[in-house]
Design a protein around this motif. Structure first.
Motif, PDB file in Angstrom:
ATOM      1  N   LEU A 125     -10.121  12.041  -9.119  1.00 39.80           N
ATOM      2  CA  LEU A 125      -9.190  11.458  -9.798  1.00 39.80           C
ATOM      3  C   LEU A 125      -9.655  10.622 -10.834  1.00 39.80           C
ATOM      4  O   LEU A 125     -10.725   9.978 -10.551  1.00 39.80           O
ATOM      5  N   ASP A 126      -9.685  10.832 -12.015  1.00 40.38           N
ATOM      6  CA  ASP A 126     -10.251  10.053 -13.060  1.00 40.38           C
ATOM      7  C   ASP A 126      -9.787   8.686 -12.934  1.00 40.38           C
ATOM      8  O   ASP A 126      -8.697   8.407 -12.470  1.00 40.38           O
ATOM      9  N   PRO A 127     -10.654   7.729 -13.400  1.00 40.31           N
ATOM     10  CA  PRO A 127     -10.212   6.362 -13.186  1.00 40.31           C
ATOM     11  C   PRO A 127      -9.029   6.028 -14.036  1.00 40.31           C
ATOM     12  O   PRO A 127      -8.779   6.599 -15.093  1.00 40.31           O
ATOM     13  N   GLN A 128      -8.225   5.229 -13.365  1.00 38.55           N
ATOM     14  CA  GLN A 128      -6.892   4.905 -13.895  1.00 38.55           C
ATOM     15  C   GLN A 128      -6.269   3.677 -13.410  1.00 38.55           C
ATOM     16  O   GLN A 128      -6.654   3.222 -12.150  1.00 38.55           O
ATOM     17  N   VAL A 129      -5.490   3.084 -14.111  1.00 40.15           N
ATOM     18  CA  VAL A 129      -4.857   1.807 -13.622  1.00 40.15           C
ATOM     19  C   VAL A 129      -3.482   2.095 -13.071  1.00 40.15           C
ATOM     20  O   VAL A 129      -2.696   3.007 -13.706  1.00 40.15           O
ATOM     21  N   VAL A 130      -3.014   1.753 -11.849  1.00 35.47           N
ATOM     22  CA  VAL A 130      -1.991   1.848 -11.490  1.00 35.47           C
ATOM     23  C   VAL A 130      -0.775   1.067 -11.515  1.00 35.47           C
ATOM     24  O   VAL A 130      -1.083   0.043 -11.515  1.00 35.47           O
ATOM     25  N   GLU A 131       0.357   1.737 -12.281  1.00 38.73           N
ATOM     26  CA  GLU A 131       1.083   0.658 -12.919  1.00 38.73           C
ATOM     27  C   GLU A 131       1.773  -0.321 -11.569  1.00 38.73           C
ATOM     28  O   GLU A 131       1.815   0.178 -10.599  1.00 38.73           O
ATOM     29  N   PRO A 132       2.155  -1.487 -11.978  1.00 38.72           N
ATOM     30  CA  PRO A 132       2.737  -2.365 -11.169  1.00 38.72           C
ATOM     31  C   PRO A 132       4.081  -1.621 -10.715  1.00 38.72           C
ATOM     32  O   PRO A 132       4.920  -0.752 -11.229  1.00 38.72           O
ATOM     33  N   GLY A 133       4.516  -1.616  -9.311  1.00 41.86           N
ATOM     34  CA  GLY A 133       5.404  -0.972  -8.609  1.00 41.86           C
ATOM     35  C   GLY A 133       5.393   0.443  -8.320  1.00 41.86           C
ATOM     36  O   GLY A 133       6.156   1.228  -7.788  1.00 41.86           O
ATOM     37  N   HIS A 134       4.137   0.938  -8.447  1.00 40.49           N
ATOM     38  CA  HIS A 134       3.697   2.341  -8.187  1.00 40.49           C
ATOM     39  C   HIS A 134       2.909   2.421  -7.020  1.00 40.49           C
ATOM     40  O   HIS A 134       1.752   1.343  -6.891  1.00 40.49           O
ATOM     41  N   TYR A 135       2.472   3.574  -6.334  1.00 40.19           N
ATOM     42  CA  TYR A 135       1.398   3.769  -5.119  1.00 40.19           C
ATOM     43  C   TYR A 135       0.650   4.975  -5.499  1.00 40.19           C
ATOM     44  O   TYR A 135       1.310   5.781  -5.946  1.00 40.19           O
ATOM     45  N   VAL A 136      -0.676   5.098  -5.210  1.00 41.45           N
ATOM     46  CA  VAL A 136      -1.241   6.352  -5.187  1.00 41.45           C
ATOM     47  C   VAL A 136      -1.244   6.722  -3.742  1.00 41.45           C
ATOM     48  O   VAL A 136      -1.832   6.009  -2.682  1.00 41.45           O
ATOM     49  N   LEU A 137      -0.797   7.839  -3.523  1.00 41.59           N
ATOM     50  CA  LEU A 137      -0.728   8.464  -2.091  1.00 41.59           C
ATOM     51  C   LEU A 137      -1.668   9.377  -1.946  1.00 41.59           C
ATOM     52  O   LEU A 137      -1.725  10.312  -2.735  1.00 41.59           O
ATOM     53  N   LEU A 138      -2.701   9.238  -0.701  1.00 38.79           N
ATOM     54  CA  LEU A 138      -3.602  10.523  -0.642  1.00 38.79           C
ATOM     55  C   LEU A 138      -3.470  11.037   0.822  1.00 38.79           C
ATOM     56  O   LEU A 138      -2.988  10.126   1.754  1.00 38.79           O
ATOM     57  N   SER A 139      -3.540  11.961   0.880  1.00 39.87           N
ATOM     58  CA  SER A 139      -3.459  12.792   2.122  1.00 39.87           C
ATOM     59  C   SER A 139      -4.561  12.459   3.237  1.00 39.87           C
ATOM     60  O   SER A 139      -5.483  12.249   2.788  1.00 39.87           O
ATOM     61  N   ASP A 140      -4.482  12.625   4.346  1.00 42.79           N
ATOM     62  CA  ASP A 140      -5.608  12.332   5.331  1.00 42.79           C
ATOM     63  C   ASP A 140      -6.347  13.648   5.477  1.00 42.79           C
ATOM     64  O   ASP A 140      -7.100  13.884   6.103  1.00 42.79           O
ATOM     65  N   PHE A 141      -5.635  14.846   4.718  1.00 42.11           N
ATOM     66  CA  PHE A 141      -6.456  16.134   4.871  1.00 42.11           C
ATOM     67  C   PHE A 141      -6.782  16.332   3.547  1.00 42.11           C
ATOM     68  O   PHE A 141      -6.494  16.929   2.678  1.00 42.11           O
ATOM     69  N   ARG A 142      -7.792  15.679   3.063  1.00 44.53           N
ATOM     70  CA  ARG A 142      -8.185  15.417   1.782  1.00 44.53           C
ATOM     71  C   ARG A 142      -8.649  16.453   1.032  1.00 44.53           C
ATOM     72  O   ARG A 142      -8.219  16.681  -0.329  1.00 44.53           O
ATOM     73  N   ASN A 143      -9.124  17.549   1.371  1.00 39.15           N
ATOM     74  CA  ASN A 143      -9.270  18.798   0.568  1.00 39.15           C
ATOM     75  C   ASN A 143      -8.426  20.024   0.644  1.00 39.15           C
ATOM     76  O   ASN A 143      -8.719  21.046   0.638  1.00 39.15           O
ATOM     77  N   ASN A 144      -7.143  19.608   1.360  1.00 39.74           N
ATOM     78  CA  ASN A 144      -6.238  20.573   1.692  1.00 39.74           C
ATOM     79  C   ASN A 144      -4.788  20.114   1.818  1.00 39.74           C
ATOM     80  O   ASN A 144      -3.983  20.354   2.588  1.00 39.74           O
TER      81      ASN A 144
END
Length: 121
Positions: free
Chosen positions: A58-77
């Motif tokens: 994921l290229d560097p980015q600012v997460v907007e207020p009120g937003h969330y980045v969700l990542l799986s616990d099975f990272r490469n699948n």
């Protein structure tokens, strides 16, 4: 601010601590997986990866207020915010309802929890 390079997550420039737990745990239906424990502040969680499978960054980015980045616990699948973008808080509609995978570093895979209600002990 978040970025992911070579599997390493950085938030506001600080790396999320990742400690390898197992390199070759056999996961039914997937073959061997590597398990690690990630620590973010006081939160600790397990992450699985299929050895030899590439992982999307994921290229560097600012997460907007009120937003969330969700990542799986099975990272490469998995398909998560690395592919779909951040999610508005208003679209997070409820709690987790099912346990897809459960692992204890001392006891291994907790087969009796997989597929159960998300609030099962």
């Amino acid at each position: 601010r978040i970025e992911i390079r070579d599997g390493a997550v950085k938030i506001d420039g600080a790396p999320v601590l990742e400690e390898p737990i197992s390199q070759a745990l056999q996961l039914q239906g997937f073959g061997p997986v590597a398990i690690a424990r990630d620590t973010l502040g006081s939160a600790r969680f397990m992450v699985a990866r299929e050895p030899g499978r590439s992982e999307h960054g994921l290229d560097p980015q600012v997460v907007e207020p009120g937003h969330y980045v969700l990542l799986s616990d099975f990272r490469n699948n998995a398909i998560d915010s690395r592919f779909e973008g951040s999610v508005e808080r208003a679209k997070l509609i409820g709690p987790m309802t099912m346990i897809y995978f459960s692992f204890d570093p001392k006891a291994g895979v907790r087969w009796n929890r997989i597929g159960r209600d998300g609030y099962a002990p």
